[in-house]
Design a protein around this motif. Sequence first.
Motif, PDB file in Angstrom:
ATOM      1  N   THR A 155       0.860  -1.223  -0.032  1.00 36.41           N
ATOM      2  CA  THR A 155       0.143   0.106  -0.146  1.00 36.41           C
ATOM      3  C   THR A 155       0.915   1.175  -0.023  1.00 36.41           C
ATOM      4  O   THR A 155       0.672   2.279  -0.686  1.00 36.41           O
ATOM      5  CB  THR A 155      -1.170  -0.146   1.338  1.00 36.41           C
ATOM      6  OG1 THR A 155      -1.873  -0.929   1.125  1.00 36.41           O
ATOM      7  CG2 THR A 155      -1.698   1.268   1.279  1.00 36.41           C
ATOM      8  N   ARG A 156       2.109   1.091   0.806  1.00 37.97           N
ATOM      9  CA  ARG A 156       2.784   2.340   0.905  1.00 37.97           C
ATOM     10  C   ARG A 156       3.481   2.589  -0.479  1.00 37.97           C
ATOM     11  O   ARG A 156       4.030   3.854  -0.857  1.00 37.97           O
ATOM     12  CB  ARG A 156       3.988   2.053   2.058  1.00 37.97           C
ATOM     13  CG  ARG A 156       3.410   1.863   3.153  1.00 37.97           C
ATOM     14  CD  ARG A 156       4.825   1.985   4.106  1.00 37.97           C
ATOM     15  NE  ARG A 156       3.964   1.433   5.687  1.00 37.97           N
ATOM     16  CZ  ARG A 156       3.946   0.251   6.189  1.00 37.97           C
ATOM     17  NH1 ARG A 156       4.566  -0.743   5.601  1.00 37.97           N
ATOM     18  NH2 ARG A 156       3.549   0.236   7.238  1.00 37.97           N
ATOM     19  N   ILE A 157       3.467   1.795  -1.401  1.00 36.21           N
ATOM     20  CA  ILE A 157       3.725   1.850  -2.603  1.00 36.21           C
ATOM     21  C   ILE A 157       2.935   2.269  -3.652  1.00 36.21           C
ATOM     22  O   ILE A 157       3.098   3.077  -4.489  1.00 36.21           O
ATOM     23  CB  ILE A 157       4.770   0.640  -3.275  1.00 36.21           C
ATOM     24  CG1 ILE A 157       5.986   0.359  -2.660  1.00 36.21           C
ATOM     25  CG2 ILE A 157       5.295   0.567  -4.625  1.00 36.21           C
ATOM     26  CD1 ILE A 157       6.550  -1.107  -2.807  1.00 36.21           C
ATOM     27  N   VAL A 158       1.820   1.634  -3.566  1.00 31.27           N
ATOM     28  CA  VAL A 158       0.590   1.555  -4.744  1.00 31.27           C
ATOM     29  C   VAL A 158       0.148   2.820  -4.591  1.00 31.27           C
ATOM     30  O   VAL A 158      -0.197   3.764  -5.538  1.00 31.27           O
ATOM     31  CB  VAL A 158      -0.291   0.595  -4.634  1.00 31.27           C
ATOM     32  CG1 VAL A 158      -1.513   0.655  -5.305  1.00 31.27           C
ATOM     33  CG2 VAL A 158       0.620  -0.914  -5.031  1.00 31.27           C
ATOM     34  N   LEU A 159      -0.462   3.382  -3.577  1.00 31.10           N
ATOM     35  CA  LEU A 159      -1.273   4.602  -3.289  1.00 31.10           C
ATOM     36  C   LEU A 159      -0.426   5.906  -3.541  1.00 31.10           C
ATOM     37  O   LEU A 159      -1.004   6.672  -4.646  1.00 31.10           O
ATOM     38  CB  LEU A 159      -1.613   4.578  -1.936  1.00 31.10           C
ATOM     39  CG  LEU A 159      -2.526   3.662  -1.692  1.00 31.10           C
ATOM     40  CD1 LEU A 159      -3.138   4.109   0.044  1.00 31.10           C
ATOM     41  CD2 LEU A 159      -3.817   3.852  -2.474  1.00 31.10           C
ATOM     42  N   PRO A 160       1.019   6.071  -3.224  1.00 27.36           N
ATOM     43  CA  PRO A 160       1.599   7.284  -3.759  1.00 27.36           C
ATOM     44  C   PRO A 160       1.746   7.125  -5.230  1.00 27.36           C
ATOM     45  O   PRO A 160       1.589   8.225  -6.077  1.00 27.36           O
ATOM     46  CB  PRO A 160       2.922   7.313  -3.226  1.00 27.36           C
ATOM     47  CG  PRO A 160       2.606   6.296  -1.930  1.00 27.36           C
ATOM     48  CD  PRO A 160       1.652   5.427  -2.299  1.00 27.36           C
ATOM     49  N   ALA A 161       1.972   5.957  -5.796  1.00 21.43           N
ATOM     50  CA  ALA A 161       2.287   5.968  -7.220  1.00 21.43           C
ATOM     51  C   ALA A 161       0.937   6.159  -8.036  1.00 21.43           C
ATOM     52  O   ALA A 161       0.983   6.876  -9.180  1.00 21.43           O
ATOM     53  CB  ALA A 161       2.689   4.665  -7.796  1.00 21.43           C
ATOM     54  N   VAL A 162      -0.244   5.803  -7.618  1.00 26.26           N
ATOM     55  CA  VAL A 162      -1.373   6.207  -8.209  1.00 26.26           C
ATOM     56  C   VAL A 162      -1.788   7.624  -8.035  1.00 26.26           C
ATOM     57  O   VAL A 162      -2.217   8.242  -9.070  1.00 26.26           O
ATOM     58  CB  VAL A 162      -2.621   5.293  -7.589  1.00 26.26           C
ATOM     59  CG1 VAL A 162      -3.951   5.769  -8.021  1.00 26.26           C
ATOM     60  CG2 VAL A 162      -2.357   3.881  -8.070  1.00 26.26           C
TER      61      VAL A 162
END
Length: 330
Positions: free
Chosen positions: A70-77
């Motif tokens: 989640t720490r990777i996906v949410l900022p990327a989105v």
Amino acid sequence: MELELRHLKTVRAIAEAGSLTRAATALGLAQPALSAQLKRIERALGGALFERGRHGVRATALGELVLERTRIVLPAVTELQQEAARFARTPRRTADRFRLGGTHGPLLGALVDRLADVAPDAQVTTCTSWSERELAGLLVEGRLDFALVGVCGSAAPPGDERLVWREIAVDPVFVMFADGHPLARGGVVDLAELAGEQWACVPGDGCFGDCFGAACARAGFTPRRMYETDTASLVHLVQVGRAVGLCRATFPATPGITTRPLAGTPLTWRHLLGWHPATQRPETAATVLALARGAHAGAAARSDGYADWLAGQDGAASHGPFHNAVQRAG
């Protein structure tokens, strides 16, 4: 149930709050509703994400895995949404007009073509000049929005230090032969083999002529004659065998002419895009730069000779000045 971004945000909120009660308050939900949503998320992921205790909740091993992703996906989105919004706004807010300048070569036309795709309602005008310094001056005066120029090797960009210059790509300089020339049927050409030739190139006000002279001196000769002329005349002189020509590796295929690389790549050409930061929004400049790099990639991909040369580098180019060209042409 399919996992959605809002579910990941819910899991993150619970972990950050440390309890379902506090997380429900932060999310504006009733605690029973949040608990029911968490159970649905856990079923979708195949196991419990949190362990409940007297002092709140603690992530399980599965929960830690989900939180890490989640720490990777949410900022990327979020970054993707911001970039897309900037790109979508650029044609409407800043692309009412594009005044483009360029020297000789195929990139200016290819850039105009790509701009017409992303900003079909924009007015696009072009100005060509043999002089990089003249184009830089037009940028400083506000008479151009962007300029496509080239410089030899590692030479400094032309013009005022207030201008911004970004590299599009680096090309090796190739030699142009008439199809009937004895060296046209070979592979890589040693510059020393051309000691007896007459030469043709397009004019410019950079250091290319000096760099070419120095390369010839290292090869043990002085050029007999150099015809500096426009591209059409250069092509004619090569086709009729009057001279051999110098060109970037992306020079388009031309009837009656074969291009060949020089051994050791003694000459290179850097394609640059310039603008004045006071007159261009960063997102507009980024869009035009991306389109210019795409235009170069297309030219490289269409050149069989360039593609063959790149393939013959045995991976060495990935660490050298042609790394971008390799990536975009591949």
